[in-house]
Design a protein around this motif. Sequence first.
Motif, PDB file in Angstrom:
ATOM      1  N   GLU A  13      36.164  27.009 -57.228  1.00  0.00           N
ATOM      2  CA  GLU A  13      35.324  26.332 -58.129  1.00  0.00           C
ATOM      3  C   GLU A  13      35.914  25.675 -59.497  1.00  0.00           C
ATOM      4  OE1 GLU A  13      33.582  30.114 -56.532  1.00  0.00           O
ATOM      5  OE2 GLU A  13      35.548  29.705 -57.627  1.00  0.00           O
ATOM      6  N   PHE A  14      37.158  25.969 -59.522  1.00  0.00           N
ATOM      7  CA  PHE A  14      37.839  25.330 -60.745  1.00  0.00           C
ATOM      8  C   PHE A  14      38.376  23.844 -60.364  1.00  0.00           C
ATOM      9  CE2 PHE A  14      37.914  29.307 -62.671  1.00  0.00           C
ATOM     10  CZ  PHE A  14      37.422  29.099 -63.949  1.00  0.00           C
ATOM     11  N   GLY A  15      37.957  23.478 -58.965  1.00  0.00           N
ATOM     12  CA  GLY A  15      38.368  22.066 -58.845  1.00  0.00           C
ATOM     13  C   GLY A  15      39.301  21.797 -57.655  1.00  0.00           C
ATOM     14  N   GLY A  16      39.068  22.612 -56.747  1.00  0.00           N
ATOM     15  CA  GLY A  16      39.817  22.368 -55.383  1.00  0.00           C
ATOM     16  C   GLY A  16      41.000  23.432 -54.786  1.00  0.00           C
ATOM     17  N   LYS A  17      41.523  23.139 -53.818  1.00  0.00           N
ATOM     18  CA  LYS A  17      42.414  23.920 -52.948  1.00  0.00           C
ATOM     19  C   LYS A  17      43.760  24.550 -53.724  1.00  0.00           C
ATOM     20  CE  LYS A  17      41.451  22.660 -48.361  1.00  0.00           C
ATOM     21  NZ  LYS A  17      41.825  22.215 -47.114  1.00  0.00           N
ATOM     22  N   GLY A  18      43.955  25.678 -53.710  1.00  0.00           N
ATOM     23  CA  GLY A  18      45.148  26.067 -54.250  1.00  0.00           C
ATOM     24  C   GLY A  18      45.251  26.467 -55.723  1.00  0.00           C
ATOM     25  N   ILE A  19      43.961  26.675 -56.167  1.00  0.00           N
ATOM     26  CA  ILE A  19      43.807  27.025 -57.677  1.00  0.00           C
ATOM     27  C   ILE A  19      43.554  28.598 -57.432  1.00  0.00           C
ATOM     28  CG2 ILE A  19      42.437  26.974 -59.589  1.00  0.00           C
ATOM     29  CD1 ILE A  19      42.293  24.131 -59.411  1.00  0.00           C
ATOM     30  N   VAL A  20      44.222  29.404 -58.079  1.00  0.00           N
ATOM     31  CA  VAL A  20      43.838  30.729 -58.014  1.00  0.00           C
ATOM     32  C   VAL A  20      44.330  31.532 -59.124  1.00  0.00           C
ATOM     33  CG1 VAL A  20      45.199  30.927 -55.736  1.00  0.00           C
ATOM     34  CG2 VAL A  20      46.538  31.206 -57.825  1.00  0.00           C
ATOM     35  N   ILE A  21      43.936  32.738 -59.449  1.00  0.00           N
ATOM     36  CA  ILE A  21      44.034  33.642 -60.677  1.00  0.00           C
ATOM     37  C   ILE A  21      45.004  34.643 -60.216  1.00  0.00           C
ATOM     38  CG2 ILE A  21      43.091  35.193 -62.260  1.00  0.00           C
ATOM     39  CD1 ILE A  21      40.195  33.720 -61.406  1.00  0.00           C
ATOM     40  N   ARG A  22      46.288  34.767 -61.063  1.00  0.00           N
ATOM     41  CA  ARG A  22      47.243  35.480 -60.665  1.00  0.00           C
ATOM     42  C   ARG A  22      47.735  36.244 -61.777  1.00  0.00           C
ATOM     43  NH1 ARG A  22      51.449  32.799 -57.738  1.00  0.00           N
ATOM     44  NH2 ARG A  22      52.818  32.702 -59.769  1.00  0.00           N
ATOM     45  N   ILE A  23      47.730  37.400 -62.139  1.00  0.00           N
ATOM     46  CA  ILE A  23      48.382  38.041 -63.149  1.00  0.00           C
ATOM     47  C   ILE A  23      49.764  38.461 -62.941  1.00  0.00           C
ATOM     48  CG2 ILE A  23      48.303  40.119 -65.025  1.00  0.00           C
ATOM     49  CD1 ILE A  23      45.619  37.784 -65.088  1.00  0.00           C
ATOM     50  N   ASP A  24      50.754  38.268 -63.685  1.00  0.00           N
ATOM     51  CA  ASP A  24      51.906  38.697 -63.486  1.00  0.00           C
ATOM     52  C   ASP A  24      52.156  39.722 -65.001  1.00  0.00           C
ATOM     53  OD1 ASP A  24      52.412  36.995 -65.607  1.00  0.00           O
ATOM     54  OD2 ASP A  24      53.758  35.858 -64.296  1.00  0.00           O
ATOM     55  N   PHE A  25      53.295  40.377 -65.177  1.00  0.00           N
ATOM     56  CA  PHE A  25      53.989  41.098 -66.128  1.00  0.00           C
ATOM     57  C   PHE A  25      53.754  40.465 -67.558  1.00  0.00           C
ATOM     58  CE2 PHE A  25      57.108  43.553 -68.589  1.00  0.00           C
ATOM     59  CZ  PHE A  25      56.384  44.819 -68.374  1.00  0.00           C
ATOM     60  N   THR A  26      54.125  39.213 -67.550  1.00  0.00           N
ATOM     61  CA  THR A  26      54.164  38.420 -68.709  1.00  0.00           C
ATOM     62  C   THR A  26      52.375  38.440 -69.130  1.00  0.00           C
ATOM     63  OG1 THR A  26      56.031  37.258 -68.062  1.00  0.00           O
ATOM     64  CG2 THR A  26      54.542  36.288 -69.907  1.00  0.00           C
ATOM     65  N   GLY A  69      51.157  26.639 -58.603  1.00  0.00           N
ATOM     66  CA  GLY A  69      51.727  27.989 -58.867  1.00  0.00           C
ATOM     67  C   GLY A  69      51.998  28.119 -60.650  1.00  0.00           C
ATOM     68  N   THR A  70      51.638  26.868 -61.039  1.00  0.00           N
ATOM     69  CA  THR A  70      52.071  26.748 -62.524  1.00  0.00           C
ATOM     70  C   THR A  70      50.742  27.249 -63.490  1.00  0.00           C
ATOM     71  OG1 THR A  70      53.457  24.999 -61.877  1.00  0.00           O
ATOM     72  CG2 THR A  70      52.876  25.206 -64.299  1.00  0.00           C
ATOM     73  N   LEU A  71      50.819  27.831 -64.625  1.00  0.00           N
ATOM     74  CA  LEU A  71      49.675  28.193 -65.275  1.00  0.00           C
ATOM     75  C   LEU A  71      49.025  26.810 -65.995  1.00  0.00           C
ATOM     76  CD1 LEU A  71      51.336  31.269 -67.273  1.00  0.00           C
ATOM     77  CD2 LEU A  71      49.185  31.640 -65.705  1.00  0.00           C
ATOM     78  N   PHE A  72      48.014  26.716 -66.032  1.00  0.00           N
ATOM     79  CA  PHE A  72      47.219  25.854 -66.427  1.00  0.00           C
ATOM     80  C   PHE A  72      47.478  25.708 -68.211  1.00  0.00           C
ATOM     81  CE2 PHE A  72      44.457  25.533 -62.824  1.00  0.00           C
ATOM     82  CZ  PHE A  72      44.292  24.037 -62.758  1.00  0.00           C
ATOM     83  N   SER A  73      47.735  26.738 -68.618  1.00  0.00           N
ATOM     84  CA  SER A  73      47.858  26.947 -69.933  1.00  0.00           C
ATOM     85  C   SER A  73      49.272  26.427 -70.366  1.00  0.00           C
ATOM     86  CB  SER A  73      47.646  28.517 -70.476  1.00  0.00           C
ATOM     87  OG  SER A  73      48.733  29.305 -69.950  1.00  0.00           O
ATOM     88  N   GLU A  74      50.263  26.194 -69.461  1.00  0.00           N
ATOM     89  CA  GLU A  74      51.526  25.744 -69.649  1.00  0.00           C
ATOM     90  C   GLU A  74      51.512  24.305 -69.400  1.00  0.00           C
ATOM     91  OE1 GLU A  74      54.174  28.151 -67.695  1.00  0.00           O
ATOM     92  OE2 GLU A  74      53.885  29.930 -68.935  1.00  0.00           O
ATOM     93  N   GLY A  75      50.540  23.721 -69.442  1.00  0.00           N
ATOM     94  CA  GLY A  75      50.767  22.011 -69.146  1.00  0.00           C
ATOM     95  C   GLY A  75      49.396  21.364 -68.959  1.00  0.00           C
ATOM     96  N   ASP A  76      49.041  21.507 -67.770  1.00  0.00           N
ATOM     97  CA  ASP A  76      47.912  20.849 -67.568  1.00  0.00           C
ATOM     98  C   ASP A  76      46.631  21.513 -68.257  1.00  0.00           C
ATOM     99  OD1 ASP A  76      48.973  19.278 -65.382  1.00  0.00           O
ATOM    100  OD2 ASP A  76      48.480  20.997 -63.915  1.00  0.00           O
ATOM    101  N   GLU A  77      45.703  20.653 -68.677  1.00  0.00           N
ATOM    102  CA  GLU A  77      44.369  21.111 -69.205  1.00  0.00           C
ATOM    103  C   GLU A  77      43.507  21.958 -68.217  1.00  0.00           C
ATOM    104  OE1 GLU A  77      40.085  19.242 -71.372  1.00  0.00           O
ATOM    105  OE2 GLU A  77      41.908  18.134 -70.898  1.00  0.00           O
ATOM    106  N   MET A  78      43.184  23.257 -68.856  1.00  0.00           N
ATOM    107  CA  MET A  78      42.539  24.254 -68.152  1.00  0.00           C
ATOM    108  C   MET A  78      41.076  23.763 -67.772  1.00  0.00           C
ATOM    109  SD  MET A  78      41.884  28.278 -68.987  1.00  0.00           S
ATOM    110  CE  MET A  78      43.593  28.448 -69.383  1.00  0.00           C
TER     111      MET A  78
END
Length: 131
Positions: A13-26, A69-78
């Motif tokens: 729903e956030f705009g296309g294929k490949g957009i995921v939510i993934r939590i890691d340790f950080t 696989g890059t966090l939106f918060s680290e570059g692209d506008e969320m």
Amino acid sequence: MANRFIGEVPAPEFGGKGIVIRIDFTGLLQLEEDYGEFTWASRLFNGLAMVSPSKIKAVLAVGLRNDKGTLFSEGDEMPAWPVDKPLAPLAARCQDALSLFLYGKNFKDWAADVETKREEDERPPQNDAVL
């Protein structure tokens, strides 16, 4: 395509294929810094009632990833959640991402296991008298 083995939950729903939510340790560390350390199991088990919009936004900030696989918060506008979609499915996706990272299962499967274990704990052992 989301890879559940590394804890990814699809979020098309956030705009296309490949957009995921993934939590890691950080990401989990950041959530604990922002909201304090608490028992995730009890909060998750309470279901969608525990997920406020501010917590959804915090989970997305540490977990929403683009098709590389890059966090939106680290570059692209969320990207924004579509206004025509209810918030509950997004909250459920955030819960799935957290429970996949913490317990290796989506929320529904994890909660069912917890409930089954509770029922087993409540039953008296066979051949024991119930007082």
